[in-house]
Design an enzyme around this catalytic site. Structure first.
Site, PDB file in Angstrom:
ATOM      1  N   MET A  30       2.218 -16.673   6.797  1.00  0.00           N
ATOM      2  CA  MET A  30       3.489 -16.821   7.518  1.00  0.00           C
ATOM      3  C   MET A  30       3.895 -15.465   8.113  1.00  0.00           C
ATOM      4  O   MET A  30       5.065 -15.254   8.436  1.00  0.00           O
ATOM      5  CB  MET A  30       4.560 -17.369   6.588  1.00  0.00           C
ATOM      6  N   LEU A  33       2.846  -9.296   7.484  1.00  0.00           N
ATOM      7  CA  LEU A  33       1.668  -9.047   6.646  1.00  0.00           C
ATOM      8  C   LEU A  33       1.800  -7.777   5.817  1.00  0.00           C
ATOM      9  O   LEU A  33       2.408  -6.803   6.245  1.00  0.00           O
ATOM     10  CB  LEU A  33       0.423  -8.941   7.532  1.00  0.00           C
ATOM     11  N   GLY A  36      -1.494  -7.387   0.509  1.00  0.00           N
ATOM     12  CA  GLY A  36      -2.033  -8.615  -0.103  1.00  0.00           C
ATOM     13  C   GLY A  36      -2.781  -9.438   0.942  1.00  0.00           C
ATOM     14  O   GLY A  36      -3.902  -9.897   0.710  1.00  0.00           O
ATOM     15  N   HIS A  37      -2.140  -9.608   2.115  1.00  0.00           N
ATOM     16  CA  HIS A  37      -2.816 -10.343   3.201  1.00  0.00           C
ATOM     17  C   HIS A  37      -4.062  -9.581   3.657  1.00  0.00           C
ATOM     18  O   HIS A  37      -5.099 -10.175   3.935  1.00  0.00           O
ATOM     19  CB  HIS A  37      -1.884 -10.515   4.401  1.00  0.00           C
ATOM     20  N   GLY A 147      -4.031 -16.252  -1.809  1.00  0.00           N
ATOM     21  CA  GLY A 147      -3.708 -15.319  -2.891  1.00  0.00           C
ATOM     22  C   GLY A 147      -3.247 -16.058  -4.135  1.00  0.00           C
ATOM     23  O   GLY A 147      -2.536 -17.065  -4.053  1.00  0.00           O
ATOM     24  N   MET A 148      -3.633 -15.528  -5.277  1.00  0.00           N
ATOM     25  CA  MET A 148      -3.278 -16.173  -6.550  1.00  0.00           C
ATOM     26  C   MET A 148      -1.828 -15.902  -6.974  1.00  0.00           C
ATOM     27  O   MET A 148      -1.386 -16.388  -7.994  1.00  0.00           O
ATOM     28  CB  MET A 148      -4.238 -15.736  -7.658  1.00  0.00           C
ATOM     29  N   LYS A 149      -1.072 -15.117  -6.194  1.00  0.00           N
ATOM     30  CA  LYS A 149       0.357 -15.005  -6.516  1.00  0.00           C
ATOM     31  C   LYS A 149       0.975 -16.404  -6.434  1.00  0.00           C
ATOM     32  O   LYS A 149       1.817 -16.764  -7.225  1.00  0.00           O
ATOM     33  CB  LYS A 149       1.083 -14.054  -5.567  1.00  0.00           C
ATOM     34  N   SER A 186       6.098 -10.791   1.105  1.00  0.00           N
ATOM     35  CA  SER A 186       6.886 -10.489   2.309  1.00  0.00           C
ATOM     36  C   SER A 186       8.363 -10.444   1.961  1.00  0.00           C
ATOM     37  O   SER A 186       9.148  -9.775   2.621  1.00  0.00           O
ATOM     38  CB  SER A 186       6.638 -11.562   3.374  1.00  0.00           C
TER      39      SER A 186
HETATM   40  O1  PAF Z   1       1.226 -18.999   1.456  1.00  0.00           O
HETATM   41  C1  PAF Z   1       1.729 -19.066   2.598  1.00  0.00           C
HETATM   42  O2  PAF Z   1       1.993 -18.064   3.261  1.00  0.00           O
HETATM   43  C2  PAF Z   1       2.030 -20.441   3.188  1.00  0.00           C
HETATM   44  O3  PAF Z   1       2.450 -21.332   2.206  1.00  0.00           O
HETATM   45  C3  PAF Z   1       0.866 -21.020   3.992  1.00  0.00           C
HETATM   46  C4  PAF Z   1      -0.341 -21.290   3.125  1.00  0.00           C
HETATM   47  C5  PAF Z   1       0.489 -20.076   5.117  1.00  0.00           C
HETATM   48  C6  PAF Z   1       1.283 -22.362   4.623  1.00  0.00           C
HETATM   49  O4  PAF Z   1       2.355 -22.208   5.481  1.00  0.00           O
END
Ligand code: PAF
Length: 297
Positions: A30, A33, A36-37, A147-149, A186
């Site tokens: 979403m 970033l 983690g991303h 991510g496992m969070k 985020s």
């Molecule tokens: O984990 C996220 O950021 C969201 O739930 C995802 C998987 C992108 C779906 O909108």
């Protein structure tokens, strides 16, 4: 880096990659970033020929009183971070592009959504299931990285992929943390300085529990939950949404009084927490494997 704002542009780029028999790694996000991303993107880059990143704040997974309107966004910074991680294609649709008409189809994964965030945020995982399905259908990835969070999200998506025979490998990736242990999110930008300092208690209490469990595998689920709650209540002004200990990935309840090494023999359990600091709700978790001893995984 190819920036696609429409499904059509993205489908063409995917078709090109498939024509050249390139494997596709997909990281749905979403936006806003963080490291983690970045770790998901790097893992996707290492495993695949082409990496697709999607940035879409999905309204369908936010409840009426949640933070959709103030969810942080920074497209320029996200694009720069994506480029630095070697992303090949960024998908940046608007809500109108993603949902051309009001969707009448529901994706409802039962049971795994009954507790934790599924209980606190009704409808949240229906929205996640719908958008992840749509994204999988557009991106056609070989592998998708999560991510496992959001461990419950991983369990829900793995279940959905299995139930619907979606042709993608789900790759769960470790939680990335700040030096004091706070899980990257985020939403951390919303925290006041005081709440930011207190928020580290979540991971620190999970670490302390890990040490206690390594020394005493006879602790029960109820004792673990009480320990974490006490730590949070003593060290923070946060409001506990939940502290739960469940089998993972089924997210089923464990006998609260029995010793964990007996009640979860040879299986995994998760200790998951959600705490509200002011208007910001943070989650964290630790996953454990019960074998000879109880180990963190
Ligand atoms: O984990 C996220 O950021 C969201 O739930 C995802 C998987 C992108 C779906 O909108």
């Amino acid at each position: 880096m190819n920036i696609c704002r429409t499904k059509q542009q993205l489908k063409l780029a995917v078709r090109e990659a498939k024509k050249q028999q390139q494997s596709i790694g997909f990281v749905p996000t979403m936006g806003f970033l963080h490291e983690g991303h970045a770790s998901l993107l790097r893992e996707a880059k290492a495993d695949n020929d082409v990496v697709v990143l999607s940035i879409f704040v999905n309204p369908m997974q936010f409840g009426p009183n949640e933070d959709l309107d103030r969810y942080p966004r920074d497209e320029e910074r996200d694009i720069a971070l994506a480029a630095s991680c070697g992303v090949d294609i960024v998908f940046l649709p608007t809500t109108e592009e993603m949902y051309k008409r009001k969707p009448l189809t529901t994706i409802k994964v039962e049971e795994v959504t009954n507790r934790l965030c599924g209980a606190s945020r009704p409808g949240h995982f229906d929205g996640v299931g719908l958008v992840v399905n749509k994204l999988f259908n557009i991106v056609l990835p070989d592998r998708a990285y999560f991510g496992m969070k959001d461990a419950q999200q991983v369990a829900v998506i793995e279940q959905m992929v299995q139930d619907l025979d979606i042709n993608v490998e789900i790759v769960p990736c470790p939680i990335i943390r700040e030096p004091d242990g706070l899980a990257l999110s985020s939403r951390n930008v919303y925290l006041s300085a005081k709440h930011r300092a207190e928020a580290a208690t979540l991971s620190q209490s999970l670490n302390k529990l890990h040490h206690k469990l390594s020394a005493d595998g006879n602790m029960s689920a109820d004792e673990c939950i009480t320990f974490i709650k006490d730590e949070i209540l003593t060290n923070t002004t946060g409001e506990i949404d939940y502290v739960e200990l469940l089998q993972y990935p089924s997210l089923t309840v464990i006998n609260g009084q029995a010793s964990l090494s007996k009640s979860v023999e040879n299986q995994r359990f998760i200790v998951a927490v959600a705490v509200k600091f002011g208007t910001t709700r943070l989650i964290d978790n630790a996953l454990f494997q019960v074998s000879e001893v109880i180990e963190r995984v």
